[in-house]
Design a protein around this motif. Structure first.
Motif, PDB file in Angstrom:
ATOM      1  N   GLU A   1       0.832  -1.199   0.000  1.00 23.99           N
ATOM      2  CA  GLU A   1       0.000   0.000   0.000  1.00 23.99           C
ATOM      3  C   GLU A   1       0.870   1.252   0.000  1.00 23.99           C
ATOM      4  O   GLU A   1       1.992   1.248   0.510  1.00 23.99           O
ATOM      5  CB  GLU A   1      -0.928   0.044   1.229  1.00 23.99           C
ATOM      6  N   SER A   2       0.314   2.319  -0.534  1.00 26.58           N
ATOM      7  CA  SER A   2       0.977   3.618  -0.509  1.00 26.58           C
ATOM      8  C   SER A   2      -0.083   4.702  -0.647  1.00 26.58           C
ATOM      9  O   SER A   2      -1.254   4.411  -0.910  1.00 26.58           O
ATOM     10  CB  SER A   2       2.004   3.727  -1.638  1.00 26.58           C
ATOM     11  N   GLY A   3       0.348   5.941  -0.454  1.00 26.59           N
ATOM     12  CA  GLY A   3      -0.559   7.061  -0.658  1.00 26.59           C
ATOM     13  C   GLY A   3      -1.095   7.682   0.609  1.00 26.59           C
ATOM     14  O   GLY A   3      -1.791   8.700   0.556  1.00 26.59           O
ATOM     15  N   GLY A   4      -0.791   7.082   1.745  1.00 24.46           N
ATOM     16  CA  GLY A   4      -1.240   7.666   3.000  1.00 24.46           C
ATOM     17  C   GLY A   4      -0.462   8.918   3.335  1.00 24.46           C
ATOM     18  O   GLY A   4       0.505   9.276   2.655  1.00 24.46           O
ATOM     19  N   GLY A   5      -0.888   9.589   4.376  1.00 26.56           N
ATOM     20  CA  GLY A   5      -0.182  10.782   4.802  1.00 26.56           C
ATOM     21  C   GLY A   5      -1.016  11.599   5.761  1.00 26.56           C
ATOM     22  O   GLY A   5      -2.051  11.148   6.255  1.00 26.56           O
ATOM     23  N   LEU A   6      -0.552  12.815   6.007  1.00 24.53           N
ATOM     24  CA  LEU A   6      -1.247  13.750   6.883  1.00 24.53           C
ATOM     25  C   LEU A   6      -2.063  14.696   6.013  1.00 24.53           C
ATOM     26  O   LEU A   6      -1.502  15.373   5.140  1.00 24.53           O
ATOM     27  CB  LEU A   6      -0.227  14.523   7.723  1.00 24.53           C
ATOM     28  N   VAL A   7      -3.345  14.738   6.253  1.00 28.82           N
ATOM     29  CA  VAL A   7      -4.252  15.533   5.438  1.00 28.82           C
ATOM     30  C   VAL A   7      -5.202  16.301   6.353  1.00 28.82           C
ATOM     31  O   VAL A   7      -5.598  15.786   7.400  1.00 28.82           O
ATOM     32  CB  VAL A   7      -5.072  14.634   4.482  1.00 28.82           C
ATOM     33  N   GLN A   8      -5.572  17.479   5.928  1.00 32.72           N
ATOM     34  CA  GLN A   8      -6.544  18.259   6.691  1.00 32.72           C
ATOM     35  C   GLN A   8      -7.950  17.710   6.473  1.00 32.72           C
ATOM     36  O   GLN A   8      -8.264  17.167   5.398  1.00 32.72           O
ATOM     37  CB  GLN A   8      -6.502  19.722   6.271  1.00 32.72           C
ATOM     38  N   ALA A   9      -8.760  17.858   7.486  1.00 31.76           N
ATOM     39  CA  ALA A   9     -10.155  17.456   7.364  1.00 31.76           C
ATOM     40  C   ALA A   9     -10.782  18.156   6.168  1.00 31.76           C
ATOM     41  O   ALA A   9     -10.533  19.339   5.920  1.00 31.76           O
ATOM     42  CB  ALA A   9     -10.912  17.798   8.640  1.00 31.76           C
ATOM     43  N   GLY A  10     -11.572  17.400   5.421  1.00 29.58           N
ATOM     44  CA  GLY A  10     -12.199  17.928   4.222  1.00 29.58           C
ATOM     45  C   GLY A  10     -11.417  17.651   2.954  1.00 29.58           C
ATOM     46  O   GLY A  10     -11.947  17.803   1.845  1.00 29.58           O
ATOM     47  N   GLY A  11     -10.177  17.240   3.117  1.00 28.25           N
ATOM     48  CA  GLY A  11      -9.340  16.961   1.965  1.00 28.25           C
ATOM     49  C   GLY A  11      -9.590  15.574   1.403  1.00 28.25           C
ATOM     50  O   GLY A  11     -10.514  14.862   1.823  1.00 28.25           O
ATOM     51  N   SER A  12      -8.746  15.192   0.449  1.00 30.72           N
ATOM     52  CA  SER A  12      -8.898  13.907  -0.227  1.00 30.72           C
ATOM     53  C   SER A  12      -7.562  13.188  -0.322  1.00 30.72           C
ATOM     54  O   SER A  12      -6.496  13.814  -0.273  1.00 30.72           O
ATOM     55  CB  SER A  12      -9.451  14.115  -1.646  1.00 30.72           C
ATOM     56  N   LEU A  13      -7.653  11.894  -0.451  1.00 26.90           N
ATOM     57  CA  LEU A  13      -6.480  11.055  -0.650  1.00 26.90           C
ATOM     58  C   LEU A  13      -6.843   9.931  -1.605  1.00 26.90           C
ATOM     59  O   LEU A  13      -8.009   9.513  -1.662  1.00 26.90           O
ATOM     60  CB  LEU A  13      -6.026  10.412   0.666  1.00 26.90           C
TER      61      LEU A  13
END
Length: 127
Positions: free
Chosen positions: A6-18
């Motif tokens: 798996e890949s693509g995770g990270g720290l994102v602000q609420a409301g964002g997308s991944l």
């Protein structure tokens, strides 16, 4: 033997997308069912989405319906999980899993149904 990464995770602000990716080292035939699970801190792992190789359908847990989108690229031996409108409760480690199949929708949430698991990718949503 199939290995899943798996890949693509990270720290994102609420409301964002991944968009999370799960790449398989070996060829995944059409008979393989695929799924995404997640594990929030201090909680048990839970199923979020699957591709049923029995009926070709994609299914989602009620808690993520409408925000999560499962897709696959057979040519790349990769499955994806698009997460929109991220919420703090989406924080956790996301795992993909493969079932040599066929995978019935009713079996999607059952962890022991799957033959192969990835190592997971961390998603952290900040508010």
């Amino acid at each position: 033997q199939v290995q899943l990464v798996e890949s693509g995770g990270g720290l994102v602000q609420a409301g964002g997308s991944l968009r999370l990716s799960c790449a398989a080292s070996g060829r995944i035939s059409s008979s393989y069912g695929m799924a995404w699970f997640r594990q929030a801190p201090g909680k048990e792992r839970e199923w979020v989405s699957c591709f049923s190789s029995r009926d070709g359908g994609v299914y989602y847990a009620d808690s993520v319906q409408g925000r999560f989108t499962f897709s696959r690229d057979n040519a790349k031996n990769t499955v994806y999980l698009r997460i929109n409108s991220l919420k703090s409760e989406d924080t956790g480690v996301y795992y993909c899993a493969a079932d040599k199949g066929p995978l019935d929708y009713s079996d999607c949430p059952q962890e022991d149904e799957y033959d192969f698991w990835g190592q997971g990718t961390q998603v952290t949503v900040s508010s």
